[in-house]
Write a protein that holds these residues in place. Structure first.
Motif, PDB file in Angstrom:
ATOM      1  N   GLU A 103      68.133 141.458  34.541  1.00 48.88           N
ATOM      2  CA  GLU A 103      68.086 139.986  35.894  1.00 48.88           C
ATOM      3  C   GLU A 103      67.607 140.573  36.801  1.00 48.88           C
ATOM      4  O   GLU A 103      67.818 139.919  38.225  1.00 48.88           O
ATOM      5  CB  GLU A 103      69.740 140.450  36.263  1.00 48.88           C
ATOM      6  N   ILE A 104      66.179 140.691  36.652  1.00 49.38           N
ATOM      7  CA  ILE A 104      65.039 141.859  37.434  1.00 49.38           C
ATOM      8  C   ILE A 104      63.763 140.476  37.260  1.00 49.38           C
ATOM      9  O   ILE A 104      63.551 140.527  35.641  1.00 49.38           O
ATOM     10  CB  ILE A 104      65.225 142.763  38.153  1.00 49.38           C
ATOM     11  N   LEU A 105      63.042 140.186  38.007  1.00 48.15           N
ATOM     12  CA  LEU A 105      62.177 139.194  37.645  1.00 48.15           C
ATOM     13  C   LEU A 105      60.753 140.323  38.282  1.00 48.15           C
ATOM     14  O   LEU A 105      61.555 140.061  39.467  1.00 48.15           O
ATOM     15  CB  LEU A 105      61.596 137.881  38.199  1.00 48.15           C
ATOM     16  N   LEU A 106      60.076 140.268  37.645  1.00 46.85           N
ATOM     17  CA  LEU A 106      58.433 141.148  39.173  1.00 46.85           C
ATOM     18  C   LEU A 106      58.115 139.686  39.313  1.00 46.85           C
ATOM     19  O   LEU A 106      57.473 139.174  38.967  1.00 46.85           O
ATOM     20  CB  LEU A 106      57.704 141.490  37.402  1.00 46.85           C
ATOM     21  N   TYR A 107      57.880 139.971  41.054  1.00 50.27           N
ATOM     22  CA  TYR A 107      57.328 139.089  41.691  1.00 50.27           C
ATOM     23  C   TYR A 107      55.993 138.833  41.704  1.00 50.27           C
ATOM     24  O   TYR A 107      55.463 137.768  41.455  1.00 50.27           O
ATOM     25  CB  TYR A 107      58.006 139.094  43.557  1.00 50.27           C
ATOM     26  N   ASP A 108      55.228 139.511  40.969  1.00 51.13           N
ATOM     27  CA  ASP A 108      53.854 139.722  41.080  1.00 51.13           C
ATOM     28  C   ASP A 108      53.055 139.026  40.107  1.00 51.13           C
ATOM     29  O   ASP A 108      52.469 138.756  40.022  1.00 51.13           O
ATOM     30  CB  ASP A 108      53.328 141.153  41.979  1.00 51.13           C
TER      31      ASP A 108
END
Length: 406
Positions: A281-286
């Motif tokens: 449930e996590i996406l790397l913003y960069d």
């Protein structure tokens, strides 16, 4: 209460150090749970006594601060029995003078770890307590145990989690209901939630949930982190429990034994500042901000300078060419609830279908408002280019309103 010790065993394993100071909240609000706490503290001291050269002391705080001894005591049989009697004599009084209790504990130079049992916020401002703790702790961890009667107050849980995170301690929640006691470890994040029956007359059995969250291949591509645990300090978009939306945060800790990381978010009145989030449930913003969105793509949208990221779908523009919108660096997005907005491209982040559907479902489950518009929209065929020119649109009058392309 024989089986209560199993929950205490879980807590004891997360406590480091041999010279342990135990703080017990004996304010009026603890009246309904004080007997459970007394038994838990006795079991905890018994386990600590099994450590080589271990010592302990106990402080109770309400309006006044009292201590079992004026120094750290060796875990002899005589001292243990004396401590058990002292614990049994504790009564609940007014006020929650937690700050004075913590100051007294940290003033003991031989104390190398603290355990705090409480059910509420201190009488002092939490920010003041945190400030003093940061100045006095000297790397000595606070292991907090939040006990409640079924209602978990997010403000209390956030404050105690902050105490533990800032001192590298552990944070636990004990929920007492009917004849059962539920233990949850909040920090370091532990996926296991175990329910123990503490009523010897009950036939409750021990249950556990050790299922691991798997990260799909699509999510791995979005994460793109190789070593999934080496993401401390990175900015992420993470789906939060309290409402199901994604929010921007920073990973402050990761653990190799669980597929979760601890994320720090901007302070909010509605949610904890710190939350343990599954990697799925996590996406790397960069990484995600480099992706381009095309017509038909599922996306997360950040608009009106709001903190949350809303799921939606990029749509064609009915009234002007998509080329014109692209030239203005804008996209037309239909939100999951049917609302349509024109959004700057820099605020639109593509996601896959799985993430979109899970996000929408989480929002609907957490929402207190019924949404009457269609929320799961059919996927529009994705075009190879951002531009898609539609000319000569005409609409038939009448209730069918068919669209004709000429």
């Amino acid at each position: 209460m024989e089986l209560l010790k199993k929950a205490v065993e879980k807590i004891e394993k997360s406590i480091h150090g041999k010279h342990v100071m135990i703080l017990i909240d004996t304010s009026g609000s603890m009246y309904e749970v004080i007997e459970v706490i007394k038994q838990a503290v006795k079991e905890l001291i018994k386990l600590i006594s099994m450590r080589n050269n271990s010592k302990f002391n106990i402080i109770s705080f309400s309006k006044l601060i009292t201590s079992y001894s004026n120094k750290m005591e060796s875990c002899t049989e005589e001292n243990l029995n004396s401590a058990y009697s002292w614990i049994s004599s504790l009564i609940c009084e007014n006020a929650t003078n937690m700050l004075s209790g913590l100051v007294a504990a940290f003033s003991e130079q031989y104390c190398d770890s603290l355990v705090l049992f409480t059910d509420s916020l201190p009488n002092q401002r939490p920010s003041v307590v945190l400030k003093f703790v940061n100045e006095l702790s000297e790397s000595r961890p606070i292991n907090s145990i939040y006990i409640n009667n079924g209602y978990v107050d997010p403000k209390v849980e956030e404050f105690l989690l902050s105490l533990s995170v800032s001192t590298n301690g552990s944070s636990h929640t004990l929920t007492q209901f009917n004849n059962a006691l539920e233990h949850k470890q909040n920090f370091p994040p532990c996926k296991e939630i175990i329910t123990y029956c503490y009523d010897s007359l009950s036939s409750c059995s021990e249950t556990s949930d050790d299922e691991e969250n798997e990260v799909s291949s699509d999510d791995e591509k979005v994460l793109n982190i190789g070593d999934r645990y080496n993401i401390v300090g990175m900015t992420v978009l993470a789906k939060r429990v309290h409402d199901g939306y994604f929010y921007k945060g920073i990973v402050i800790r990761s653990y190799p034994d669980v597929d979760e990381v601890l994320v720090s978010f901007l302070p909010s009145k509605k949610a904890l500042q710190y939350e343990s989030i599954g990697l799925s449930e996590i996406l790397l913003y960069d990484n995600i901000k480099k992706l381009k969105a095309y017509i038909g793509d599922r996306v997360l949208v950040n608009f009106d300078s709001k903190k949350k990221y809303v799921p939606g779908t990029v749509r064609e523009n009915k009234h002007e060419s998509t080329d014109k919108l692209v030239s203005l660096n804008m996209l037309r997005v239909e939100m999951f609830d049917g609302n349509i907005k024109t959004i700057p491209m820099t605020s639109v982040f593509p996601i896959n279908e799985k993430i979109y559907l899970e996000c929408v479902n989480s929002i609907l489950l957490n929402s207190s408002h019924s949404i009457t518009k269609k929320v799961v929209l059919p996927t529009v065929k994705r075009h190879c280019k951002m531009s898609h020119e539609i000319t000569g649109n005409k609409f038939l009058s009448g209730k069918h309103n068919k669209k004709i392309l000429t």
